[in-house]
Design an enzyme around this catalytic site. Structure first.
Site, PDB file in Angstrom:
ATOM      1  N   PHE A 157       0.842  -1.208   0.000  1.00  0.00           N
ATOM      2  CA  PHE A 157       0.000   0.000   0.000  1.00  0.00           C
ATOM      3  C   PHE A 157       0.869   1.246   0.000  1.00  0.00           C
ATOM      4  O   PHE A 157       0.685   2.172   0.776  1.00  0.00           O
ATOM      5  CB  PHE A 157      -0.950  -0.035   1.213  1.00  0.00           C
ATOM      6  CG  PHE A 157      -2.163   0.819   1.041  1.00  0.00           C
ATOM      7  CD1 PHE A 157      -2.974   0.699  -0.080  1.00  0.00           C
ATOM      8  CD2 PHE A 157      -2.517   1.756   1.998  1.00  0.00           C
ATOM      9  CE1 PHE A 157      -4.092   1.494  -0.250  1.00  0.00           C
ATOM     10  CE2 PHE A 157      -3.635   2.556   1.854  1.00  0.00           C
ATOM     11  CZ  PHE A 157      -4.422   2.427   0.726  1.00  0.00           C
ATOM     12  N   GLY A 158       1.828   1.250  -0.915  1.00  0.00           N
ATOM     13  CA  GLY A 158       2.670   2.427  -1.112  1.00  0.00           C
ATOM     14  C   GLY A 158       1.985   3.415  -2.047  1.00  0.00           C
ATOM     15  O   GLY A 158       0.776   3.335  -2.291  1.00  0.00           O
ATOM     16  N   ALA A 242       3.851  -4.816 -10.565  1.00  0.00           N
ATOM     17  CA  ALA A 242       4.962  -4.654  -9.601  1.00  0.00           C
ATOM     18  C   ALA A 242       6.229  -5.285 -10.170  1.00  0.00           C
ATOM     19  O   ALA A 242       6.968  -4.623 -10.927  1.00  0.00           O
ATOM     20  CB  ALA A 242       4.556  -5.271  -8.270  1.00  0.00           C
ATOM     21  N   ARG A 243       6.487  -6.518  -9.838  1.00  0.00           N
ATOM     22  CA  ARG A 243       7.627  -7.252 -10.380  1.00  0.00           C
ATOM     23  C   ARG A 243       7.186  -8.683 -10.678  1.00  0.00           C
ATOM     24  O   ARG A 243       6.438  -9.280  -9.895  1.00  0.00           O
ATOM     25  CB  ARG A 243       8.789  -7.260  -9.388  1.00  0.00           C
ATOM     26  CG  ARG A 243       9.558  -5.946  -9.322  1.00  0.00           C
ATOM     27  CD  ARG A 243      10.345  -5.678 -10.611  1.00  0.00           C
ATOM     28  NE  ARG A 243      11.101  -4.447 -10.579  1.00  0.00           N
ATOM     29  CZ  ARG A 243      10.726  -3.290 -11.123  1.00  0.00           C
ATOM     30  NH1 ARG A 243       9.543  -3.191 -11.730  1.00  0.00           N
ATOM     31  NH2 ARG A 243      11.518  -2.236 -11.066  1.00  0.00           N
ATOM     32  N   GLU A 272      11.949 -11.348 -17.669  1.00  0.00           N
ATOM     33  CA  GLU A 272      11.782 -10.411 -18.796  1.00  0.00           C
ATOM     34  C   GLU A 272      13.039 -10.352 -19.652  1.00  0.00           C
ATOM     35  O   GLU A 272      14.139 -10.403 -19.105  1.00  0.00           O
ATOM     36  CB  GLU A 272      11.460  -9.020 -18.252  1.00  0.00           C
ATOM     37  CG  GLU A 272      10.130  -9.003 -17.567  1.00  0.00           C
ATOM     38  CD  GLU A 272       9.781  -7.645 -16.963  1.00  0.00           C
ATOM     39  OE1 GLU A 272      10.414  -6.640 -17.317  1.00  0.00           O
ATOM     40  OE2 GLU A 272       8.867  -7.608 -16.146  1.00  0.00           O
ATOM     41  N   HIS A 290       5.810  -4.497 -19.942  1.00  0.00           N
ATOM     42  CA  HIS A 290       6.381  -3.616 -18.903  1.00  0.00           C
ATOM     43  C   HIS A 290       6.259  -2.127 -19.291  1.00  0.00           C
ATOM     44  O   HIS A 290       7.254  -1.426 -19.476  1.00  0.00           O
ATOM     45  CB  HIS A 290       7.854  -3.984 -18.628  1.00  0.00           C
ATOM     46  CG  HIS A 290       8.318  -3.563 -17.262  1.00  0.00           C
ATOM     47  ND1 HIS A 290       9.234  -4.268 -16.522  1.00  0.00           N
ATOM     48  CD2 HIS A 290       7.980  -2.497 -16.492  1.00  0.00           C
ATOM     49  CE1 HIS A 290       9.455  -3.665 -15.360  1.00  0.00           C
ATOM     50  NE2 HIS A 290       8.704  -2.577 -15.323  1.00  0.00           N
TER      51      HIS A 290
HETATM   52  C1  DGY Z   1      10.214   1.061 -12.177  1.00  0.00           C
HETATM   53  O1  DGY Z   1      10.320   2.275 -12.142  1.00  0.00           O
HETATM   54  O2  DGY Z   1      10.466   0.348 -11.199  1.00  0.00           O
HETATM   55  C2  DGY Z   1       9.786   0.453 -13.462  1.00  0.00           C
HETATM   56  O3  DGY Z   1       9.251  -0.817 -13.271  1.00  0.00           O
HETATM   57  C3  DGY Z   1      10.963   0.369 -14.399  1.00  0.00           C
HETATM   58  O4  DGY Z   1      12.047  -0.080 -13.701  1.00  0.00           O
END
Ligand code: DGY
Length: 323
Positions: A157-158, A242-243, A272, A290
């Site tokens: 929750f950022g 996110a990732r 990726e 992305h």
């Molecule tokens: C971020 O800003 O973290 C984007 O995913 C690209 O790195």
């Protein structure tokens, strides 16, 4: 000989920022705009005063800890920094900065886009139309899920999660619930209309849209695994801006293929730019490359934020965005 600090940008940035930096530093651009390999990064650590990488550069201990190192600042272009070994950088006295704030709205917009595309089956519809398979309007054609009154569950929750919450609540009348390691201040909960859920399992079970906004790295690796996917509603949609490694991609493919969840909207992937081949076969997966922060304005703002950190560093001042 130039006394200006030597800076390497590992990828091409927007023209405006490249020009701004070139006016102030001795800047080297990566003209072919291909990711640098470990050897090139190690060489760069010896040649430049600052290295400005992106998520496509793996800045691990072997890259950081080179003999005769010259780099003293890593000005990351991006808010996420799980591709940089921060502990080693700290041990070596290399400062690291990132680019928070400026990409918050663009990334939240993309989470909303993925949610809409997945719940309204936009990718499926477009593929059908382009393939000439559309036979015309009918009452049961490609029925999706409405969002009004549904629960958006946010993991983390950022800033980006909060912006996503505001948009989902204001624009679509969604109820907002979130899970994070720490509960947010009451004022933030009030502004976003968000309710804290104390366990991720409970949030996964309740959410109609489960949207991921936690950092990457060892602590969140496969946070969404087969067991968590099994807790989700059969109509629920998973959104990941996110990732990639936060989600066990193989488990997600199985859950989507078996229709144990309704769909997924993904912007990030475990390896990726490789995408799990199983995902490519699935109609109920929306797949973007992305693009979270990919607007002209945001990418320029990100570059300018790196510039602010470079300028502070070389003026001997504290970084604006230390990591
Ligand atoms: C971020 O800003 O973290 C984007 O995913 C690209 O790195």
């Amino acid at each position: 000989m130039s006394q200006r600090p030597r800076i390497l940008l590992t990828r091409r940035w927007t023209r405006e920022v490249e020009q701004y930096l070139a006016d102030r530093f001795e800047v080297t651009l990566n003209e072919p705009d291909q990711p640098l390999d470990a050897e090139a990064l190690r060489a760069a650590m010896r040649e430049y005063d600052a290295l400005c990488p992106t998520v496509t550069d793996r800045i691990d201990a072997a890259v950081l800890d080179v003999p005769d190192r010259r780099v003293r600042l890593i000005g990351n272009f991006g808010v996420g920094f799980n591709h940089i070994d921060i502990a080693t950088a700290k041990r070596l006295g290399i400062q690291v900065s990132n680019t928070p704030d400026v990409l918050t709205e663009a990334t939240a917009d993309l989470a909303i886009l993925l949610m809409l595309m997945a719940t309204r089956r936009a990718g499926e519809g477009e593929r059908e139309l382009r393939a000439g398979r559309w036979t015309g309007w009918r009452p049961t054609h490609l029925l999706g899920q409405g969002l009004s009154g549904k629960v958006m569950g946010l993991v983390g929750f950022g800033r980006i999660a909060q912006a996503t919450a505001r948009k989902a609540h204001a624009a679509f009348g969604m109820q907002i619930a979130y899970y994070g390691r720490r509960r947010a201040d009451a004022a933030i909960e009030q502004q976003t209309g968000a309710r804290y859920v104390a366990s991720l399992d409970a949030l996964a079970a309740e959410a109609d849209v489960l949207s991921l906004h936690c950092p990457g790295g060892a602590e969140t690796f496969h946070l969404i695994d087969a067991a968590r996917l099994a807790r989700m509603k059969p109509t629920a949609v998973l959104v990941n801006t996110a990732r990639g490694p936060v989600v066990d991609e193989a488990a997600l493919v199985q859950a989507l293929a078996a229709r144990r969840i309704g769909g997924a909207g993904l912007d990030v992937y475990e390896e990726e730019p490789r995408v799990h081949p199983g995902l490519l076969q699935l109609e109920n997966a929306v797949l973007l490359p992305h693009l979270g922060s990919a607007t002209e304005q945001t990418r320029t703002a990100m570059g300018m934020r790196v510039a602010v950190n470079l300028e502070a560093f070389f003026a001997g001042q504290p970084l604006r965005d230390p990591v």
